[in-house]
Design a protein around this motif. Structure first.
Motif, PDB file in Angstrom:
ATOM      1  N   ARG A  46      50.883  37.679  37.007  1.00 59.42           N
ATOM      2  CA  ARG A  46      49.226  38.399  36.917  1.00 59.42           C
ATOM      3  C   ARG A  46      48.565  37.342  35.819  1.00 59.42           C
ATOM      4  NH1 ARG A  46      50.602  44.408  36.006  1.00 59.42           N
ATOM      5  NH2 ARG A  46      52.693  44.352  36.442  1.00 59.42           N
ATOM      6  N   PRO A  54      43.333  32.209  42.056  1.00 56.25           N
ATOM      7  CA  PRO A  54      44.611  32.276  43.323  1.00 56.25           C
ATOM      8  C   PRO A  54      45.112  31.147  43.798  1.00 56.25           C
ATOM      9  CG  PRO A  54      42.203  32.356  43.000  1.00 56.25           C
ATOM     10  CD  PRO A  54      42.560  32.406  42.093  1.00 56.25           C
ATOM     11  N   ASN A  60      52.012  27.205  41.853  1.00 57.78           N
ATOM     12  CA  ASN A  60      51.800  28.527  42.998  1.00 57.78           C
ATOM     13  C   ASN A  60      52.891  29.735  42.349  1.00 57.78           C
ATOM     14  OD1 ASN A  60      49.453  30.510  43.619  1.00 57.78           O
ATOM     15  ND2 ASN A  60      49.803  29.210  45.732  1.00 57.78           N
TER      16      ASN A  60
ATOM     17  N   GLU B  39      59.841  47.771  37.129  1.00 57.35           N
ATOM     18  CA  GLU B  39      58.909  47.823  38.138  1.00 57.35           C
ATOM     19  C   GLU B  39      59.231  47.020  39.447  1.00 57.35           C
ATOM     20  OE1 GLU B  39      55.062  47.670  35.258  1.00 57.35           O
ATOM     21  OE2 GLU B  39      55.306  46.029  36.088  1.00 57.35           O
ATOM     22  N   GLU B  75      36.720  27.591  50.610  1.00 60.48           N
ATOM     23  CA  GLU B  75      38.124  28.186  49.696  1.00 60.48           C
ATOM     24  C   GLU B  75      37.231  29.394  48.534  1.00 60.48           C
ATOM     25  OE1 GLU B  75      41.013  27.492  48.874  1.00 60.48           O
ATOM     26  OE2 GLU B  75      40.942  28.685  47.235  1.00 60.48           O
ATOM     27  N   ILE B  82      38.332  36.753  45.750  1.00 58.21           N
ATOM     28  CA  ILE B  82      39.115  38.030  44.230  1.00 58.21           C
ATOM     29  C   ILE B  82      37.890  37.816  43.761  1.00 58.21           C
ATOM     30  CG2 ILE B  82      40.425  36.876  42.684  1.00 58.21           C
ATOM     31  CD1 ILE B  82      41.964  37.078  45.048  1.00 58.21           C
ATOM     32  N   ARG B  86      38.459  41.510  41.828  1.00 54.32           N
ATOM     33  CA  ARG B  86      38.198  41.822  41.167  1.00 54.32           C
ATOM     34  C   ARG B  86      36.901  42.757  40.231  1.00 54.32           C
ATOM     35  NH1 ARG B  86      39.427  36.076  38.072  1.00 54.32           N
ATOM     36  NH2 ARG B  86      41.305  35.332  38.630  1.00 54.32           N
ATOM     37  N   ASN B 109      47.301  47.677  38.115  1.00 56.62           N
ATOM     38  CA  ASN B 109      49.037  47.753  38.641  1.00 56.62           C
ATOM     39  C   ASN B 109      48.521  46.524  40.065  1.00 56.62           C
ATOM     40  OD1 ASN B 109      49.927  48.315  36.515  1.00 56.62           O
ATOM     41  ND2 ASN B 109      50.425  50.223  37.622  1.00 56.62           N
ATOM     42  N   ILE B 111      46.117  43.535  42.190  1.00 52.14           N
ATOM     43  CA  ILE B 111      45.868  42.736  41.680  1.00 52.14           C
ATOM     44  C   ILE B 111      45.808  41.675  43.757  1.00 52.14           C
ATOM     45  CG2 ILE B 111      45.705  42.574  39.441  1.00 52.14           C
ATOM     46  CD1 ILE B 111      48.396  39.789  40.223  1.00 52.14           C
ATOM     47  N   GLY B 112      44.839  41.218  43.484  1.00 58.90           N
ATOM     48  CA  GLY B 112      44.514  40.045  44.612  1.00 58.90           C
ATOM     49  C   GLY B 112      45.565  37.905  44.103  1.00 58.90           C
ATOM     50  N   ASP B 113      45.509  38.027  45.304  1.00 60.06           N
ATOM     51  CA  ASP B 113      46.062  36.350  45.255  1.00 60.06           C
ATOM     52  C   ASP B 113      46.015  35.799  46.218  1.00 60.06           C
ATOM     53  OD1 ASP B 113      49.487  34.873  44.226  1.00 60.06           O
ATOM     54  OD2 ASP B 113      47.103  34.102  44.385  1.00 60.06           O
ATOM     55  N   ILE B 114      46.095  34.478  46.407  1.00 56.00           N
ATOM     56  CA  ILE B 114      46.410  33.614  47.206  1.00 56.00           C
ATOM     57  C   ILE B 114      47.644  32.794  47.344  1.00 56.00           C
ATOM     58  CG2 ILE B 114      45.233  31.774  49.107  1.00 56.00           C
ATOM     59  CD1 ILE B 114      42.461  32.664  47.709  1.00 56.00           C
ATOM     60  N   GLY B 115      48.501  33.468  48.738  1.00 56.78           N
ATOM     61  CA  GLY B 115      49.478  31.921  48.776  1.00 56.78           C
ATOM     62  C   GLY B 115      49.901  30.928  48.864  1.00 56.78           C
ATOM     63  N   SER B 116      50.759  30.829  49.144  1.00 56.55           N
ATOM     64  CA  SER B 116      50.987  29.479  49.151  1.00 56.55           C
ATOM     65  C   SER B 116      50.820  29.493  51.370  1.00 56.55           C
ATOM     66  CB  SER B 116      51.901  28.339  49.404  1.00 56.55           C
ATOM     67  OG  SER B 116      53.209  29.769  49.600  1.00 56.55           O
ATOM     68  N   HIS B 121      47.120  37.982  49.484  1.00 55.82           N
ATOM     69  CA  HIS B 121      47.798  38.717  49.455  1.00 55.82           C
ATOM     70  C   HIS B 121      47.672  39.825  48.190  1.00 55.82           C
ATOM     71  CE1 HIS B 121      52.115  35.384  49.376  1.00 55.82           C
ATOM     72  NE2 HIS B 121      50.595  35.625  50.474  1.00 55.82           N
ATOM     73  N   LEU B 123      49.194  42.024  45.555  1.00 53.32           N
ATOM     74  CA  LEU B 123      50.381  42.388  44.586  1.00 53.32           C
ATOM     75  C   LEU B 123      50.264  44.059  44.418  1.00 53.32           C
ATOM     76  CD1 LEU B 123      50.171  38.762  42.992  1.00 53.32           C
ATOM     77  CD2 LEU B 123      51.105  39.898  45.046  1.00 53.32           C
ATOM     78  N   TYR B 125      52.242  46.663  41.591  1.00 54.05           N
ATOM     79  CA  TYR B 125      53.270  46.797  40.378  1.00 54.05           C
ATOM     80  C   TYR B 125      53.353  48.753  40.229  1.00 54.05           C
ATOM     81  CZ  TYR B 125      53.106  41.725  39.440  1.00 54.05           C
ATOM     82  OH  TYR B 125      53.110  40.259  39.402  1.00 54.05           O
ATOM     83  N   LEU B 407      61.361  44.256  39.413  1.00 52.88           N
ATOM     84  CA  LEU B 407      60.928  42.993  38.520  1.00 52.88           C
ATOM     85  C   LEU B 407      61.556  43.493  37.405  1.00 52.88           C
ATOM     86  CD1 LEU B 407      57.594  41.621  39.310  1.00 52.88           C
ATOM     87  CD2 LEU B 407      59.905  40.653  39.622  1.00 52.88           C
TER      88      LEU B 407
END
Lengths: 498, 444
Positions: A46, A54, A60, B39, B75, B82, B86, B109, B111-116, B121, B123, B125, B407
């Motif tokens: 996080r 991101p 990453n 978690e 991008e 994101i 948010r 708990n 959140i957003g993410d950009i994966g490889s 993604h 996420l 929790y 986790l």
């Protein structure tokens, strides 16, 4: 016996109670480490997303990233403390931190830590020696006037509190002009600092090369500058503008060109004054830093280092100076008549030509701001709101002073710069030793670099510039200080090795 | 001697210090491993294509807005996505869908993410695997609904405006059509172009006739004096016929000459040219021939006289000219009157034409506009009925409870606690050595 021999007595024995507390404190430290690792395991991803964004390149979503950083930082600190132990004191470490901080704006708090380190050294040594041989520079008067000139902006900004943070951290840069002359009291100090700065500068050139490689590998430009300044369009395609450990390629070119030309000057000292190894080190430093200046793609950097490089042999080698001058004039005429000069100028001008053209526009706005409020200017940072719909920064240090602080600022800052230059020239004409003469000329070359680049960019609040001013002040005061330093006690900072 | 070995020795001499820190770190690490997992992390993935769908199937006029406006699909869009996450808009949607969960918990708990792998993604929790997976999937659905709502908001507004404007557009078209009919009726035209062409042809014919008349008049004026002169130079009567008969003297002479010529020829066979017979015949022949030449072959016996036809024709021609000249003025007046009538009609044709063109253009534009609006409305209704969902997820990208990550991981805690504890312990030892050295160097 120990008292009679006046050997130092250290408190090394702890009673059982103190030892217990000491042991518990260490266990507590261990507990804290594990607590950090545990929370890092939970919140690491996080926090990475929050801080790094991101999708950062190369880093990453690394698990336990904080713990990895803790280990890396710990190892680095062990290394630094090991250096301090090896050198016998923290002086060299703190000096190295200062040298690195002047070349690395991106490392947060490094400069402030070095200033705290210096302050600690001064206070600690002063208390133990019961004296602080602190030389106060007369330029402190100008410092005060500069703060006053800056403070006028508070009266002109509708949100004055927003200027406080700027004023605070910029004031720390001005501290160098007062601090360095107190610490660098001998030529050895100056040489040591310059060596550290040269190594740090070469390190940043290595970072530039790494940035280029990473950019080529990832396909996106990876530097510390914003997307508006991180690339340049050339007839050969888009080329990244490398920044090393600075936030702007022009700043990087300025620090590299300044230190590079000083290294060149020092490397060309007469035979017998310099050993071969040191001469090679200085000359290699110049080559590397000149290369680093070129790959920043900063045209003002190219111009200034080219001019300075051409002038250095002219001043260093008096005997061949006339022939050298004639050769230069001949080459210049040849370039002009064949059209090569004009063609080269056109190619360089067309590199991000729009950037060159818009500067004249913003310079017009700055002039208008100056003529609108000639006495005290419109206030620092207020030019962004002065008939400036695109919020453009003025890309000229002289106009930055004029528009931001008016005639009062011109007098104060101009007076300071002029006084420094005159005093350096005085050192050249009346040197206490050839070494100080060399230092003065090197600093004049360095200031010339900044003077040229100041027509095209803003350097007023770059800490490197104030570091150079601090070094200049040290040279001037060392030259005029008739006291001869004999024993280690005469040095509050970096005493000679016993 | 301050070299590396002394530093190592200094660390070794403070091994108790290092061990205590390491003990605290490892011991606490073991304790935390017993508490794990505290978690669970569940990840749902969403694919956001690089290009957004377009709605328009054809180009539109400048008056009609283009297709739905979507964020730029690069991008920056991912950063924009994101930002949307948010902002909490999606969290609020999830909170509405899952009323049993505290909205603050959802905000904290998920959140957003950009994966490889370039997926978005989500996420989540939570304290249990099931809860984490449910949160992740609910958020994923809510996010896709939110993106769909964002994507559809502009087309929906556009559709509303189209529905409101469509009848107005067709009404405008009708108005222009009616206006054209009224105009043509007022201008007394049925088909302006055809009638204009006809009038023009007629005018050209009249003009040709006027020119022919003028030409004829000029010709008559030139010809009449010539005819008159010719007529006056001709006699009134002329011999139109003569009777001739054969001359008898000539005839007898001719017979005699033939005889003599024959006799002469016969005598020349027997006699020479100087013989008196020959000479006599020759002289006689020439005398007969001379007499023949003095006599005409035919003699006039009688002749007929009548009126000169040429003069008659001249006279006739003069009469024709006079007749033509008599009718010249009246004909010319009629032609000119006809021409002027046609001219006056033709003069107003450009103005009529411009007005009609303008009205026709307005009709065309109004028709296109109305047709476009109708087409876009139908198009938008079609697409919005099906929904503009351009993000993608399926059963393979959903979060599964059994795949939720615990986790923190026990092995991670142990490894990093040990390493970090060791490093921090060593750091404490070297710092202690440095402080000792600094104190030793202080003069007393």
């Amino acid at each position: 016996m120990r008292e009679l021999n006046h050997e130092p007595i250290l408190t090394t024995d702890f009673n059982s109670k103190t030892s217990l507390w000491r042991g518990l404190a260490l266990v507590l430290v261990g507990w804290l480490v594990a607590f950090f690792v545990k929370n890092d395991g939970i919140f690491s991803r996080r926090i990475q997303i929050d801080i790094l964004g991101p999708n950062p390149a190369f880093v990453n979503d690394i698990p336990y990233f904080g713990s990895v950083l803790l280990i890396v930082v710990g190892l680095l600190l062990i290394f630094i403390v090991g250096l301090a132990i090896k050198s016998g004191s923290i002086d060299r470490v703190v000096l190295g931190m200062l040298a690195l901080s002047l070349n690395a704006d991106v490392i947060p708090m490094l400069f402030q830590l070095s200033v705290v380190g210096f302050s600690y050294i001064l206070v600690d040594r002063g208390l133990r020696q019961r004296r602080i041989p602190f030389r106060l520079t007369p330029m402190v008067v100008f410092m005060g006037l500069m703060i006053l000139s800056y403070a006028v902006s508070f009266l002109q900004n509708p949100e004055p509190l927003s200027l406080i943070s700027n004023l605070l951290y910029r004031s720390t840069y001005l501290i160098l002009v007062i601090l360095l002359p107190a610490l660098l009291v001998s030529r050895r100090h100056l040489d040591t600092l310059f060596d550290f700065m040269l190594v740090a500068a070469m390190l940043t050139v290595g970072v530039e090369i790494a940035q280029y490689i990473l950019s080529a590998m990832s396909g996106s430009i990876i530097t510390f500058s914003t997307s508006g300044y991180n690339s340049v369009v050339t007839p050969f395609g888009t080329i990244p503008r490398l920044t090393g450990l600075m936030y702007h390629p022009n700043h990087q070119s300025n620090i590299l060109a300044t230190q590079g030309i000083m290294a060149l000057w020092f490397s060309l000292q007469p035979k017998g004054t310099l050993n071969r190894r040191r001469r090679m080190f200085l000359f290699a430093g110049y080559i590397i830093l000149a290369f680093g200046t070129v790959i920043t793609m900063s045209r003002s950097g190219w111009l200034s280092i080219a001019v300075a490089t051409v002038l250095v042999p002219l001043i260093r080698f008096n005997k061949i100076a006339p022939w050298y001058f004639v050769t230069l004039v001949g080459l210049g005429l040849l370039a002009y008549t064949t059209g090569l000069g004009e063609a080269s100028y056109k190619v360089i001008h067309d590199i991000n030509g729009a950037s060159a053209d818009f500067r004249w526009h913003i310079d017009d706005i700055a002039l208008e701001a100056f003529f609108t409020r000639p006495w005290f200017g419109v206030g620092t940072s207020n030019l962004l709101d002065f008939f400036n719909p695109y919020q453009l920064e003025v890309h000229d240090t002289y106009l930055q002073i004029a528009s931001g602080m008016g005639l009062f600022g011109i007098l104060v800052f101009g007076g300071y710069i002029l006084t420094t230059i005159i005093r350096l020239i005085n050192v050249v004409l009346n040197p206490a030793s050839p070494a100080y003469r060399d230092w003065a000329i090197a600093l004049l070359f360095g200031l010339m670099i900044t003077a040229i680049q100041s027509f095209f960019a803003m350097f007023l609040w770059i800490k490197f510039l104030w570091g150079v001013f601090g070094i200049a002040e040290s040279v001037i005061m060392n030259n005029s200080d008739k006291k001869t330093h004999q024993s280690a006690n005469d040095f509050i900072f970096l005493p000679p090795q016993r | 001697m301050n070299d590396v070995s002394s530093i190592v020795f200094a660390i070794y001499s403070r091994r108790l210090m290092v061990m205590l820190v390491l003990l605290g770190s490892v011991g606490t690490g073991i304790f935390y491993t017993q508490q794990t997992p505290s978690e669970y992390l569940s990840v749902a993935k969403i694919l956001i294509p690089a290009t957004s769908p377009t709605v328009s199937l054809k180009t539109e006029g400048g008056n009609i807005p283009n297709g739905p406006i979507v964020p730029d699909q690069n991008e920056d869009l991912r950063v924009g996505v994101i930002g949307i996450i948010r902002s909490g808009a999606v969290h609020d949607r999830v909170a509405k869908a899952l009323p049993g969960i505290n909205p603050k918990t959802i905000r904290k708990n998920v959140i957003g993410d950009i994966g490889s792998d370039s997926f978005l993604h989500v996420l989540a929790y939570a304290k249990t695997q099931e809860e984490a997976a449910m949160l992740a999937n609910a958020f994923s659905e809510a996010f896709q609904d939110e993106m769909q709502a964002i994507l559809e908001s502009s087309p929906r507004r556009t559709l509303e405006s189209f529905i409101a404007r469509e009848p107005m557009a067709w009404q405008q078209f009708s108005q222009y059509s009616t206006e054209l009919v009224s105009y043509l009726e007022g201008a007394n035209f049925t088909d302006l172009e055809v009638e204009a062409v006809n009038m023009l042809a007629q005018r050209q014919a009249v003009q040709r006739q006027i020119e022919a008349l003028e030409l004829q008049h000029s010709s008559n004026l030139a010809q009449r004096p010539v005819y008159k002169q010719l007529f006056e130079s001709r006699p009134e009567f002329i011999v139109t016929g003569q009777l001739l008969s054969e001359n008898s003297v000539y005839k007898s002479s001719l017979e005699r000459s033939s005889k003599l010529a024959t006799e002469l020829a016969l005598k020349k066979l027997e006699l020479t040219d100087k013989h008196p017979e020959i000479v006599r015949l020759t002289n006689e022949l020439s005398m007969v021939q001379a007499r023949m030449s003095q006599q005409a072959e035919m003699t006039h016996s009688s002749s007929t006289m009548s009126q000169d036809p040429q003069a008659l024709s001249f006279m006739q021609r003069m009469v024709e000219i006079d007749i033509a000249e008599a009718s010249y003025d009246s004909q010319k007046a009629i032609f000119e009157k006809t021409a002027s009538q046609l001219d006056s009609k033709l003069q107003s044709v450009p103005a009529y034409r411009a007005d009609v063109s303008l009205i026709n253009a307005q009709i065309t534009q109004a028709r296109h506009h109305a047709e476009d609006i109708s087409a876009r409305r139908a198009e938008l209704e079609f697409h919005l009925t099906h929904g503009l969902r351009f993000t993608m997820s399926n059963e393979y990208t959903k979060a599964l409870p059994e795949k939720a990550l615990a986790l923190p991981t026990p092995i991670g805690i142990m490894i990093f606690s040990t390493l970090a504890g060791l490093i921090v312990g060593i750091l404490a030892a070297v710092v202690s050595e440095l402080v000792k050295q600094m104190r030793l160097r202080s003069p007393y």
